[in-house]
Design a protein around this motif. Structure first.
Motif, mmCIF file in Angstrom:
data_model
loop_
_atom_site.group_PDB
_atom_site.id
_atom_site.type_symbol
_atom_site.label_atom_id
_atom_site.label_comp_id
_atom_site.label_asym_id
_atom_site.label_seq_id
_atom_site.Cartn_x
_atom_site.Cartn_y
_atom_site.Cartn_z
ATOM 1 N N ILE A 126 0.834 -1.206 0.000
ATOM 2 C CA ILE A 126 0.000 0.000 0.000
ATOM 3 C C ILE A 126 0.866 1.253 0.000
ATOM 4 O O ILE A 126 0.635 2.187 -0.785
ATOM 5 C CB ILE A 126 -0.948 -0.018 1.206
ATOM 6 N N GLU A 127 1.869 1.287 0.866
ATOM 7 C CA GLU A 127 2.697 2.485 0.988
ATOM 8 C C GLU A 127 3.517 2.736 -0.270
ATOM 9 O O GLU A 127 3.701 3.884 -0.690
ATOM 10 C CB GLU A 127 3.613 2.381 2.207
ATOM 11 N N VAL A 128 4.030 1.657 -0.890
ATOM 12 C CA VAL A 128 4.851 1.825 -2.096
ATOM 13 C C VAL A 128 3.993 2.253 -3.274
ATOM 14 O O VAL A 128 4.323 3.210 -3.996
ATOM 15 C CB VAL A 128 5.610 0.522 -2.415
ATOM 16 N N VAL A 129 2.889 1.556 -3.505
ATOM 17 C CA VAL A 129 2.060 1.834 -4.682
ATOM 18 C C VAL A 129 1.414 3.209 -4.595
ATOM 19 O O VAL A 129 1.236 3.886 -5.609
ATOM 20 C CB VAL A 129 0.997 0.736 -4.853
ATOM 21 N N ARG A 130 1.080 3.638 -3.380
ATOM 22 C CA ARG A 130 0.463 4.963 -3.229
ATOM 23 C C ARG A 130 1.399 6.090 -3.631
ATOM 24 O O ARG A 130 0.946 7.182 -3.985
ATOM 25 C CB ARG A 130 0.007 5.166 -1.783
ATOM 26 N N THR A 131 2.702 5.865 -3.591
ATOM 27 C CA THR A 131 3.670 6.904 -3.949
ATOM 28 C C THR A 131 4.074 6.855 -5.411
ATOM 29 O O THR A 131 4.779 7.751 -5.874
ATOM 30 C CB THR A 131 4.932 6.765 -3.086
ATOM 31 N N PRO A 161 -2.420 -1.542 -14.913
ATOM 32 C CA PRO A 161 -1.821 -0.482 -14.085
ATOM 33 C C PRO A 161 -2.846 0.270 -13.235
ATOM 34 O O PRO A 161 -2.562 0.611 -12.081
ATOM 35 C CB PRO A 161 -1.175 0.447 -15.118
ATOM 36 N N LEU A 162 -4.025 0.527 -13.801
ATOM 37 C CA LEU A 162 -5.050 1.233 -13.023
ATOM 38 C C LEU A 162 -5.522 0.387 -11.848
ATOM 39 O O LEU A 162 -5.753 0.913 -10.748
ATOM 40 C CB LEU A 162 -6.237 1.592 -13.924
ATOM 41 N N ALA A 163 -5.688 -0.917 -12.064
ATOM 42 C CA ALA A 163 -6.114 -1.796 -10.974
ATOM 43 C C ALA A 163 -5.050 -1.874 -9.888
ATOM 44 O O ALA A 163 -5.363 -1.810 -8.685
ATOM 45 C CB ALA A 163 -6.432 -3.182 -11.515
ATOM 46 N N VAL A 164 -3.802 -2.004 -10.292
ATOM 47 C CA VAL A 164 -2.701 -2.072 -9.318
ATOM 48 C C VAL A 164 -2.608 -0.786 -8.514
ATOM 49 O O VAL A 164 -2.438 -0.801 -7.286
ATOM 50 C CB VAL A 164 -1.373 -2.356 -10.053
ATOM 51 N N SER A 165 -2.741 0.355 -9.182
ATOM 52 C CA SER A 165 -2.620 1.637 -8.508
ATOM 53 C C SER A 165 -3.796 1.896 -7.563
ATOM 54 O O SER A 165 -3.605 2.320 -6.415
ATOM 55 C CB SER A 165 -2.537 2.761 -9.548
ATOM 56 N N ASN A 166 -5.012 1.625 -8.024
ATOM 57 C CA ASN A 166 -6.191 1.949 -7.218
ATOM 58 C C ASN A 166 -6.477 0.913 -6.139
ATOM 59 O O ASN A 166 -7.261 1.190 -5.228
ATOM 60 C CB ASN A 166 -7.411 2.103 -8.122
ATOM 61 N N ALA A 168 -4.506 0.048 -3.840
ATOM 62 C CA ALA A 168 -4.005 0.619 -2.586
ATOM 63 C C ALA A 168 -5.000 1.615 -2.003
ATOM 64 O O ALA A 168 -5.213 1.654 -0.787
ATOM 65 C CB ALA A 168 -2.658 1.299 -2.834
ATOM 66 N N ALA A 169 -5.636 2.420 -2.863
ATOM 67 C CA ALA A 169 -6.621 3.385 -2.377
ATOM 68 C C ALA A 169 -7.858 2.675 -1.839
ATOM 69 O O ALA A 169 -8.383 3.032 -0.772
ATOM 70 C CB ALA A 169 -7.011 4.343 -3.503
ATOM 71 N N PHE A 170 -8.330 1.659 -2.544
ATOM 72 C CA PHE A 170 -9.494 0.916 -2.068
ATOM 73 C C PHE A 170 -9.172 0.173 -0.775
ATOM 74 O O PHE A 170 -10.055 -0.016 0.076
ATOM 75 C CB PHE A 170 -9.972 -0.062 -3.135
ATOM 76 N N ALA A 171 -7.923 -0.255 -0.615
ATOM 77 C CA ALA A 171 -7.536 -0.933 0.631
ATOM 78 C C ALA A 171 -7.714 -0.003 1.827
ATOM 79 O O ALA A 171 -8.214 -0.413 2.879
ATOM 80 C CB ALA A 171 -6.090 -1.415 0.527
ATOM 81 N N GLY A 172 -7.308 1.251 1.663
ATOM 82 C CA GLY A 172 -7.495 2.206 2.744
ATOM 83 C C GLY A 172 -8.960 2.456 3.059
ATOM 84 O O GLY A 172 -9.350 2.597 4.222
#
Length: 284
Positions: A126-131, A161-166, A168-172
């Motif tokens: 989560i922390e890596v992908v969010r950055t 890429p959109l699924a991988v990136s988002n 992390a946001a959905f996890a939060g």
């Protein structure tokens, strides 16, 4: 199942009644603050209106508002082409959102796991992908992966890429929803003999999903806008279709204004849905 949910809800309500009242995130503004907010809103609105009028005047002086330049967008072939691009945008957004939500739920449960390696791995992802910008992930899928023999189809070069990136946001979002459910719900499930996993699946997650639904819709609006990165991989989404159309009819300003209006209508509709869901939950 109904009795189980009723029992758990009763435990949660009992705990909530004995607890302290919920705190607001910020203090209610006083009379002076509300007056300053109104003045600032009026001033900002007038400034934006002035800029719009200036832009319209400049467009008119340059002949960009002539009827002949807008007439092509009163024909069906133009709109059919743009609507095909909109359909491709919505398809990519829906598939990306479904994958991102599934991945986000797994990551959220991992962050809440009692197993330290699972919790650390989920937190690291989560922390890596969010950055990392979503555009950089698109470039990785587009240029880096084919060098290692993994050349995805055009559609998946945007969706992955959109699924991988988002994710992390959905996890939060999911994690916040689970933590917002009263601990009495979990204790009630454990008290009647359910395992911690079944308690999470049958009691906590359904309530958390309802609470975070407005946030999920809001995040989906951002994901929909991110599909405009499809122009990088030449995926025929709405913005890329507008670019092709502008190169064909040489109506650059008119084409992008029409595309922007389509984005505005779709995103405003989703934002309105999110506000409606949020207001319904507030009244419940």
């Amino acid at each position: 199942m109904t009795n189980l949910m009723a029992f758990a809800r009763g435990k949660g309500l009992a705990a909530a009644k004995g607890g302290a009242p919920a705190r607001l995130l910020f203090d209610e503004p006083g009379p002076r603050a509300r007056r300053r907010i109104r003045v600032a809103t009026v001033v900002a609105s007038l400034a934006v209106l002035a800029l719009l009028l200036l832009a319209v005047r400049q467009f008119a002086a340059a002949g960009q508002l002539d009827a002949a330049r807008w007439q092509p967008y009163a024909t069906w072939p133009m709109w059919r082409y743009l609507l095909n691009g909109l359909w491709s945008t919505l398809l990519a957004a829906v598939v990306s959102a479904a994958l991102a939500m599934a991945g986000g739920l797994v990551l959220a449960l991992g962050r809440l796991s009692s197993r330290r390696p699972v919790r650390w791995a989920s937190a690291a992802y989560i922390e890596v992908v969010r950055t990392v910008p979503a555009l950089l992930l698109v470039y990785v899928v587009l240029f880096a992966l084919p060098r290692y023999g993994l050349d995805l189809p055009l559609f998946w070069k945007l969706v992955v890429p959109l699924a991988v990136s988002n994710a992390a946001a959905f996890a939060g979002i999911f994690r916040a929803g689970v933590l917002s459910v009263d601990r009495g719900q979990t204790e009630a499930g454990l008290a009647i003999g359910l395992t911690r996993g079944r308690t999470m699946r049958m009691i906590v997650l359904p309530q958390a999903a309802r609470r975070v639904l407005p946030s999920i819709v809001s995040q989906s609006v951002g994901l929909l806008k991110d599909t405009s990165l499809g122009f990088v991989v030449s995926y025929a989404e709405l913005l890329y279709s507008g670019k092709v159309l502008a190169n064909y009819n040489h109506l650059l300003i008119q084409t992008y204004i029409v595309v922007a209006l389509v984005y505005l209508v779709v995103n405003a509709s989703l934002s309105k849905l999110a506000r409606t869901l949020e207001s319904r939950q507030a009244r419940a």
